[in-house]
Design a protein around this motif. Structure first.
Motif, PDB file in Angstrom:
ATOM      1  N   GLY A 132       0.847  -1.186   0.000  1.00 55.16           N
ATOM      2  CA  GLY A 132       0.000   0.000   0.000  1.00 55.16           C
ATOM      3  C   GLY A 132       0.883   1.236   0.000  1.00 55.16           C
ATOM      4  O   GLY A 132       2.115   1.132   0.024  1.00 55.16           O
ATOM      5  N   GLY A 133       0.266   2.388  -0.054  1.00 56.01           N
ATOM      6  CA  GLY A 133       1.038   3.628   0.015  1.00 56.01           C
ATOM      7  C   GLY A 133       1.946   3.844  -1.164  1.00 56.01           C
ATOM      8  O   GLY A 133       2.992   4.486  -1.055  1.00 56.01           O
ATOM      9  N   ARG A 134       1.544   3.325  -2.321  1.00 55.25           N
ATOM     10  CA  ARG A 134       2.379   3.509  -3.509  1.00 55.25           C
ATOM     11  C   ARG A 134       2.425   4.979  -3.902  1.00 55.25           C
ATOM     12  O   ARG A 134       3.454   5.460  -4.379  1.00 55.25           O
ATOM     13  CB  ARG A 134       1.809   2.691  -4.682  1.00 55.25           C
ATOM     14  CG  ARG A 134       1.882   1.212  -4.462  1.00 55.25           C
ATOM     15  CD  ARG A 134       1.001   0.507  -5.458  1.00 55.25           C
ATOM     16  NE  ARG A 134      -0.378   0.988  -5.369  1.00 55.25           N
ATOM     17  CZ  ARG A 134      -1.313   0.779  -6.274  1.00 55.25           C
ATOM     18  NH1 ARG A 134      -1.023   0.120  -7.366  1.00 55.25           N
ATOM     19  NH2 ARG A 134      -2.537   1.237  -6.100  1.00 55.25           N
ATOM     20  N   GLY A 135       1.288   5.649  -3.697  1.00 55.20           N
ATOM     21  CA  GLY A 135       1.222   7.072  -4.036  1.00 55.20           C
ATOM     22  C   GLY A 135       2.317   7.854  -3.335  1.00 55.20           C
ATOM     23  O   GLY A 135       3.096   8.566  -3.965  1.00 55.20           O
ATOM     24  N   LYS A 136       2.386   7.686  -2.009  1.00 50.56           N
ATOM     25  CA  LYS A 136       3.382   8.398  -1.193  1.00 50.56           C
ATOM     26  C   LYS A 136       4.805   8.030  -1.588  1.00 50.56           C
ATOM     27  O   LYS A 136       5.710   8.851  -1.529  1.00 50.56           O
ATOM     28  CB  LYS A 136       3.188   8.042   0.288  1.00 50.56           C
ATOM     29  CG  LYS A 136       2.262   8.999   1.020  1.00 50.56           C
ATOM     30  CD  LYS A 136       2.288   8.701   2.517  1.00 50.56           C
ATOM     31  CE  LYS A 136       0.940   8.969   3.142  1.00 50.56           C
ATOM     32  NZ  LYS A 136       0.705   8.179   4.352  1.00 50.56           N
ATOM     33  N   ALA A 137       5.004   6.777  -2.004  1.00 44.14           N
ATOM     34  CA  ALA A 137       6.347   6.302  -2.330  1.00 44.14           C
ATOM     35  C   ALA A 137       6.787   6.713  -3.736  1.00 44.14           C
ATOM     36  O   ALA A 137       7.876   6.358  -4.176  1.00 44.14           O
ATOM     37  CB  ALA A 137       6.403   4.776  -2.184  1.00 44.14           C
ATOM     38  N   GLY A 138       5.931   7.433  -4.452  1.00 48.98           N
ATOM     39  CA  GLY A 138       6.299   7.861  -5.803  1.00 48.98           C
ATOM     40  C   GLY A 138       5.968   6.838  -6.873  1.00 48.98           C
ATOM     41  O   GLY A 138       6.472   6.918  -8.000  1.00 48.98           O
ATOM     42  N   GLY A 139       5.109   5.889  -6.530  1.00 54.91           N
ATOM     43  CA  GLY A 139       4.754   4.832  -7.483  1.00 54.91           C
ATOM     44  C   GLY A 139       3.465   5.094  -8.249  1.00 54.91           C
ATOM     45  O   GLY A 139       3.002   4.233  -8.991  1.00 54.91           O
ATOM     46  N   VAL A 140       2.862   6.274  -8.051  1.00 54.09           N
ATOM     47  CA  VAL A 140       1.659   6.659  -8.811  1.00 54.09           C
ATOM     48  C   VAL A 140       1.914   8.048  -9.384  1.00 54.09           C
ATOM     49  O   VAL A 140       2.090   9.000  -8.619  1.00 54.09           O
ATOM     50  CB  VAL A 140       0.405   6.691  -7.899  1.00 54.09           C
ATOM     51  CG1 VAL A 140      -0.823   7.143  -8.673  1.00 54.09           C
ATOM     52  CG2 VAL A 140       0.160   5.320  -7.263  1.00 54.09           C
ATOM     53  N   LYS A 141       1.993   8.145 -10.725  1.00 54.76           N
ATOM     54  CA  LYS A 141       2.341   9.450 -11.307  1.00 54.76           C
ATOM     55  C   LYS A 141       1.469   9.822 -12.491  1.00 54.76           C
ATOM     56  O   LYS A 141       1.091   8.974 -13.288  1.00 54.76           O
ATOM     57  CB  LYS A 141       3.813   9.447 -11.729  1.00 54.76           C
ATOM     58  CG  LYS A 141       4.739   9.523 -10.535  1.00 54.76           C
ATOM     59  CD  LYS A 141       6.133   9.946 -10.901  1.00 54.76           C
ATOM     60  CE  LYS A 141       6.947  10.227  -9.657  1.00 54.76           C
ATOM     61  NZ  LYS A 141       8.236   9.520  -9.686  1.00 54.76           N
ATOM     62  N   LEU A 142       1.184  11.112 -12.573  1.00 56.73           N
ATOM     63  CA  LEU A 142       0.355  11.658 -13.641  1.00 56.73           C
ATOM     64  C   LEU A 142       1.243  12.065 -14.818  1.00 56.73           C
ATOM     65  O   LEU A 142       2.347  12.566 -14.625  1.00 56.73           O
ATOM     66  CB  LEU A 142      -0.386  12.889 -13.097  1.00 56.73           C
ATOM     67  CG  LEU A 142      -1.283  13.630 -14.077  1.00 56.73           C
ATOM     68  CD1 LEU A 142      -2.616  12.919 -14.207  1.00 56.73           C
ATOM     69  CD2 LEU A 142      -1.497  15.067 -13.627  1.00 56.73           C
ATOM     70  N   ALA A 143       0.750  11.827 -16.039  1.00 53.19           N
ATOM     71  CA  ALA A 143       1.470  12.283 -17.230  1.00 53.19           C
ATOM     72  C   ALA A 143       0.476  12.858 -18.220  1.00 53.19           C
ATOM     73  O   ALA A 143      -0.546  12.246 -18.510  1.00 53.19           O
ATOM     74  CB  ALA A 143       2.247  11.128 -17.853  1.00 53.19           C
TER      75      ALA A 143
END
Ligand code: GDP
Ligand code: MN
Length: 379
Positions: free
Chosen positions: A51-62
């Motif tokens: 979990g917490g992929r967002g915080k870890a930089g694993g979810v990114k917008l392009a």
């Protein structure tokens, strides 16, 4: 067994839950192609069992395909909580008006499934539970009747003021409950469950854990296992037929029976130590299991001492003793070993161990205390 988000969302969608389009990719080139095909801004999401992929930089917008490629280059190969990202999910970026939490868990207290929602979504639900527990709403489901419509709508109303959104959320809950039962799940979470500016309710993330005991009768779910994404020691243990869970302490534990393994871990903590693992070698008489178990325990660099706690019933103590002797011939064991054996063929076991230069205890407290001391370096 954990499913990846990209696998779980397929099951959710098949059940009729609104899930955005999207596709998986293993290379930046594939990500760029998917972004081109979608023809709009995308979100690239690491597929790892954490979990917490967002915080870890694993979810990114392009915003554009070339940017999608660049973000994919950053995410693919990165490591999140010790797990390497081999695959990403590419979805069209959603516009978010609100983020909620929806989950179904097995509740120990009521011994039933509990459907849980919170309008404080998108963040760690554990954090919400700790800081603002009044923002979590739950209903206990009676297995005889399943999730009842009024229960689901009640939770929907706790999330949304607009009745059609509350109803849409209730419909998603009912479908998610079905998914839970049909997949043999032990946990299902949608976090965040979003509303879009135009008012739709959509599942933007999906987490699904399946009870391992349910896999045998669900080969189509078992086939979703991604061994590459699991801790190597746990994969090795599963293949050897051992129940093993890696923990953070330094006292390696090798025990027969889940109950005794739990009691052993408790006692290790009671005497000031921290268990390095849960390991149940099971009830069979097979020295090879002991060899495999020692191999797995010693592959954890944190382990400072190894504690055997064997209560011989169906498991014969002499088999375990032979396993220990065989294993120490195969692996050069540099760690202190504390052995406690009692029960079936205990005298024979003690003799085998003595002949091989080991000593064995019969008292559990004494053995655990010694293993904790050895782990601390007080040899
Ligand atoms: P997790 O951190 O591993 O739970 O990954 P999530 O899939 O839940 O994504 C984390 C956060 O990223 C979400 O709570 C959203 O705030 C944000 N996010 C994910 N997908 C989108 C999207 O399509 N659009 C927008 N605007 N934000 C997104
Ligand atoms: Mn999430």
């Amino acid at each position: 067994m954990n499913l990846h988000e990209y696998q779980a969302r397929v099951l959710l969608r098949a059940a009729g839950i609104p899930v955005p389009d999207g596709d998986v990719a293993d290379t930046p080139g594939q990500v760029e192609a998917i972004a081109k095909r979608l023809g709009r801004p995308v979100v690239i999401k690491a597929q790892v069992h954490a979990g917490g992929r967002g915080k870890a930089g694993g979810v990114k917008l392009a915003k554009a395909p070339a940017e999608a490629r660049a973000r994919a280059e950053e995410i693919l190969g990165m490591s999140i909580k010790g797990l390497r990202v081999n695959r990403v999910l590419v979805v069209p970026a959603a516009d978010i008006a609100s983020e909620s939490y929806l989950g179904i868990i097995v509740d120990r207290e009521s011994q039933r499934l509990v459907v849980m929602v919170s309008p404080a979504g998108g963040v760690d639900i554990e954090e919400v539970a700790a800081k603002t527990p009044e923002r979590i709403f739950r209903v206990v489901v009676d297995p005889r009747y399943g999730l009842l419509p009024h229960q689901a709508v009640g939770l929907g109303v706790a999330l949304y003021d607009r009745l059609e959104q509350a109803r849409a959320a209730a419909d998603i809950m009912t479908k998610l409950y079905r998914v839970f039962l049909d997949t043999g799940a032990s946990l299902v979470e949608i976090n965040p469950l979003i509303t879009t500016p135009s008012g739709e309710v959509v599942a933007l993330d999906a987490k699904l854990a399946v009870d391992d005991n349910e896999l045998e009768r669900r080969p189509e779910i078992a086939a979703l296992r991604d061994s590459r994404a699991e801790a190597p020691s746990e994969v090795r243990a599963r293949e050897a037929g051992l129940t093993y869970i890696k923990l953070d302490g330094n006292v390696g534990c090798c025990v027969n029976g889940a109950g005794l393994a739990m009691a052993t871990m408790d006692l290790v903590q009671y005497y000031g130590g921290e268990p390095a693992n849960f390991l149940d070698i099971g009830g069979s008489s097979n020295p090879q299991k002991v060899v495999d178990a020692l191999g797995i325990i010693t592959s954890d660099p944190n382990v400072q001492s190894i504690l055997f706690n064997i209560f011989g019933g169906i498991t014969r103590c002499d088999d375990v003793a032979n396993g220990i002797v065989t294993a120490t011939h195969q692996l050069t064991l540099k760690l202190p070993l504390v052995i406690r054996l009692t029960g079936t063929n205990e005298e024979l076991a003690v003799r085998i161990l003595k002949d091989a230069g080991f000593s064995a205890l019969t008292d559990m407290d004494e053995a655990v205390q010694r293993a904790v001391e050895r782990a601390k370096g007080a040899r």
